[in-house]
Motif scaffolding. Structure first.
Motif, PDB file in Angstrom:
ATOM      1  N   LYS A 104       0.837  -1.194   0.000  1.00 22.54           N
ATOM      2  CA  LYS A 104       0.000   0.000   0.000  1.00 22.54           C
ATOM      3  C   LYS A 104       0.874   1.246   0.000  1.00 22.54           C
ATOM      4  O   LYS A 104       1.816   1.351   0.774  1.00 22.54           O
ATOM      5  N   ARG A 105       0.529   2.177  -0.876  1.00 23.64           N
ATOM      6  CA  ARG A 105       1.164   3.491  -0.868  1.00 23.64           C
ATOM      7  C   ARG A 105       0.090   4.527  -0.612  1.00 23.64           C
ATOM      8  O   ARG A 105      -1.002   4.449  -1.193  1.00 23.64           O
ATOM      9  N   ARG A 106       0.348   5.505   0.265  1.00 22.02           N
ATOM     10  CA  ARG A 106      -0.669   6.487   0.604  1.00 22.02           C
ATOM     11  C   ARG A 106      -0.055   7.801   1.036  1.00 22.02           C
ATOM     12  O   ARG A 106       1.048   7.833   1.575  1.00 22.02           O
ATOM     13  N   VAL A 107      -0.786   8.876   0.766  1.00 14.43           N
ATOM     14  CA  VAL A 107      -0.381  10.205   1.214  1.00 14.43           C
ATOM     15  C   VAL A 107      -1.629  10.939   1.698  1.00 14.43           C
ATOM     16  O   VAL A 107      -2.710  10.775   1.145  1.00 14.43           O
ATOM     17  N   PRO A 108      -1.491  11.767   2.751  1.00 15.36           N
ATOM     18  CA  PRO A 108      -2.613  12.591   3.195  1.00 15.36           C
ATOM     19  C   PRO A 108      -2.619  13.922   2.454  1.00 15.36           C
ATOM     20  O   PRO A 108      -1.561  14.518   2.223  1.00 15.36           O
ATOM     21  N   VAL A 109      -3.797  14.376   2.062  1.00 17.35           N
ATOM     22  CA  VAL A 109      -3.952  15.691   1.437  1.00 17.35           C
ATOM     23  C   VAL A 109      -5.148  16.396   2.074  1.00 17.35           C
ATOM     24  O   VAL A 109      -5.950  15.771   2.774  1.00 17.35           O
ATOM     25  N   LEU A 110      -5.277  17.685   1.812  1.00 17.23           N
ATOM     26  CA  LEU A 110      -6.399  18.447   2.336  1.00 17.23           C
ATOM     27  C   LEU A 110      -7.636  18.240   1.480  1.00 17.23           C
ATOM     28  O   LEU A 110      -7.543  18.046   0.261  1.00 17.23           O
ATOM     29  N   GLU A 111      -8.798  18.298   2.106  1.00 18.98           N
ATOM     30  CA  GLU A 111     -10.047  18.137   1.357  1.00 18.98           C
ATOM     31  C   GLU A 111     -10.165  19.190   0.263  1.00 18.98           C
ATOM     32  O   GLU A 111     -10.682  18.915  -0.821  1.00 18.98           O
ATOM     33  N   ALA A 112      -9.657  20.385   0.525  1.00 20.57           N
ATOM     34  CA  ALA A 112      -9.738  21.460  -0.465  1.00 20.57           C
ATOM     35  C   ALA A 112      -8.915  21.163  -1.720  1.00 20.57           C
ATOM     36  O   ALA A 112      -9.115  21.810  -2.757  1.00 20.57           O
ATOM     37  N   GLU A 121      -3.470  18.589 -15.092  1.00 19.51           N
ATOM     38  CA  GLU A 121      -2.156  18.705 -14.494  1.00 19.51           C
ATOM     39  C   GLU A 121      -2.288  19.089 -13.018  1.00 19.51           C
ATOM     40  O   GLU A 121      -3.313  19.614 -12.588  1.00 19.51           O
ATOM     41  N   THR A 122      -1.223  18.831 -12.261  1.00 20.75           N
ATOM     42  CA  THR A 122      -1.159  19.245 -10.863  1.00 20.75           C
ATOM     43  C   THR A 122       0.172  19.953 -10.623  1.00 20.75           C
ATOM     44  O   THR A 122       1.127  19.746 -11.383  1.00 20.75           O
ATOM     45  N   PRO A 123       0.278  20.753  -9.575  1.00 17.31           N
ATOM     46  CA  PRO A 123       1.559  21.390  -9.260  1.00 17.31           C
ATOM     47  C   PRO A 123       2.642  20.341  -9.034  1.00 17.31           C
ATOM     48  O   PRO A 123       2.390  19.306  -8.407  1.00 17.31           O
ATOM     49  N   PRO A 124       3.858  20.575  -9.555  1.00 10.84           N
ATOM     50  CA  PRO A 124       4.942  19.575  -9.408  1.00 10.84           C
ATOM     51  C   PRO A 124       5.227  19.198  -7.966  1.00 10.84           C
ATOM     52  O   PRO A 124       5.635  18.059  -7.687  1.00 10.84           O
ATOM     53  N   GLU A 125       5.026  20.128  -7.028  1.00  8.80           N
ATOM     54  CA  GLU A 125       5.375  19.860  -5.635  1.00  8.80           C
ATOM     55  C   GLU A 125       4.246  19.216  -4.844  1.00  8.80           C
ATOM     56  O   GLU A 125       4.426  18.858  -3.670  1.00  8.80           O
ATOM     57  N   TRP A 126       3.082  19.020  -5.456  1.00  7.69           N
ATOM     58  CA  TRP A 126       1.935  18.484  -4.716  1.00  7.69           C
ATOM     59  C   TRP A 126       2.177  17.028  -4.344  1.00  7.69           C
ATOM     60  O   TRP A 126       2.591  16.217  -5.182  1.00  7.69           O
ATOM     61  N   THR A 127       1.908  16.665  -3.100  1.00 10.27           N
ATOM     62  CA  THR A 127       2.177  15.298  -2.635  1.00 10.27           C
ATOM     63  C   THR A 127       1.295  14.254  -3.327  1.00 10.27           C
ATOM     64  O   THR A 127       1.627  13.079  -3.335  1.00 10.27           O
ATOM     65  N   GLY A 128       0.171  14.680  -3.897  1.00 12.38           N
ATOM     66  CA  GLY A 128      -0.715  13.741  -4.575  1.00 12.38           C
ATOM     67  C   GLY A 128      -0.462  13.615  -6.066  1.00 12.38           C
ATOM     68  O   GLY A 128      -1.232  12.969  -6.771  1.00 12.38           O
ATOM     69  N   ARG A 129       0.624  14.202  -6.540  1.00  7.91           N
ATOM     70  CA  ARG A 129       0.896  14.208  -7.984  1.00  7.91           C
ATOM     71  C   ARG A 129       1.047  12.787  -8.544  1.00  7.91           C
ATOM     72  O   ARG A 129       0.547  12.475  -9.622  1.00  7.91           O
TER      73      ARG A 129
END
Length: 224
Positions: A104-112, A121-129
């Motif tokens: 399992k691989r997982r990361v927490p992100v904000l609901e927003a 596309e997503t920002p390069p630094e976003w943990t959910g990229r």
């Protein structure tokens, strides 16, 4: 199982083993009695739920339901969004089987930040990229909202414990939005039954061998 605790707050990739059992209410009461004797409640349980907490998951699939039907390369992994109780954090998860173990691989992100999953596309630094990239390649989208209550117990090393979980009130409804709801809805899909899981690393530990023997448990292929 991340870290091996489920509710870890940091990016994690972990590999563990899971044994699953589909049991009735009578056997579930025996399991709870056994767990309270030999293990301790997970620190994240809510007292009002009786050694349990609520889980809300949004499962993703292709329009043709290739993951559910286990067709093609996309069937090797499950992608989902998960929320615990009314927490603000939402976990982006990929779960796949590798031989006899579960990775399992997982990361927490904000609901927003959920809106980022819908764009090209997503920002390069976003943990959910990494999660977004895989969704785009596989053409995954929201399909099912699943909710249930999980009683959870741990034993052994507090940093990397053995885990016993017992799921009840399993419900599922169709979903189209990128959100992990924080409320329970839908009919109970397993009335009178519960899903028991034993989670561990390495060889089957002596404690769980004892549980299987004491409770006369037989593994069953069951998945949420």
């Amino acid at each position: 199982v991340a870290g091996i605790e489920e509710k870890t707050s940091h990016t994690a990739t972990s590999r563990a083993y899971e044994l699953k059992f589909l049991i009735d209410e009578s056997r579930a009461r025996e399991v709870l009695s056994w767990a309270r004797q030999y293990m301790t409640p997970d620190p994240h349980v809510e007292p009002s739920l009786g050694d349990a907490y609520r889980i809300f998951s949004l499962y993703l699939d292709t329009p043709a339901l290739d993951v559910f039907c286990r067709r093609g390369s996309v069937a090797r992994s499950k992608f989902r969004l998960r929320r615990y109780g009314d927490e603000s954090a939402i976990y982006l998860e990929r779960k796949r089987k590798k031989r006899d173990s579960v990775e399992k691989r997982r990361v927490p992100v904000l609901e927003a930040e959920m809106g980022l999953l819908q764009g090209p596309e997503t920002p390069p630094e976003w943990t959910g990229r990494w999660f977004h990239t895989r969704l785009r390649v596989r053409q995954l989208q929201p399909i099912w909202q699943v909710s249930y209550e999980r009683a959870a117990y741990i034993a052994g090393d507090p940093i990397d414990p053995l885990r016993l979980t017992l799921d009840r009130r399993l419900a599922c409804v169709p979903a189209t939005e990128w959100a992990a709801a924080s409320f329970h809805r839908g009919l109970d899909l397993l009335p009178g039954r519960r899903i028991l899981e034993l989670k561990y690393r390495g060889l089957l530990p002596a404690l769980f061998k004892q549980a299987i023997r004491d409770l006369c448990l037989n593994p069953a292929p069951v998945s949420k």
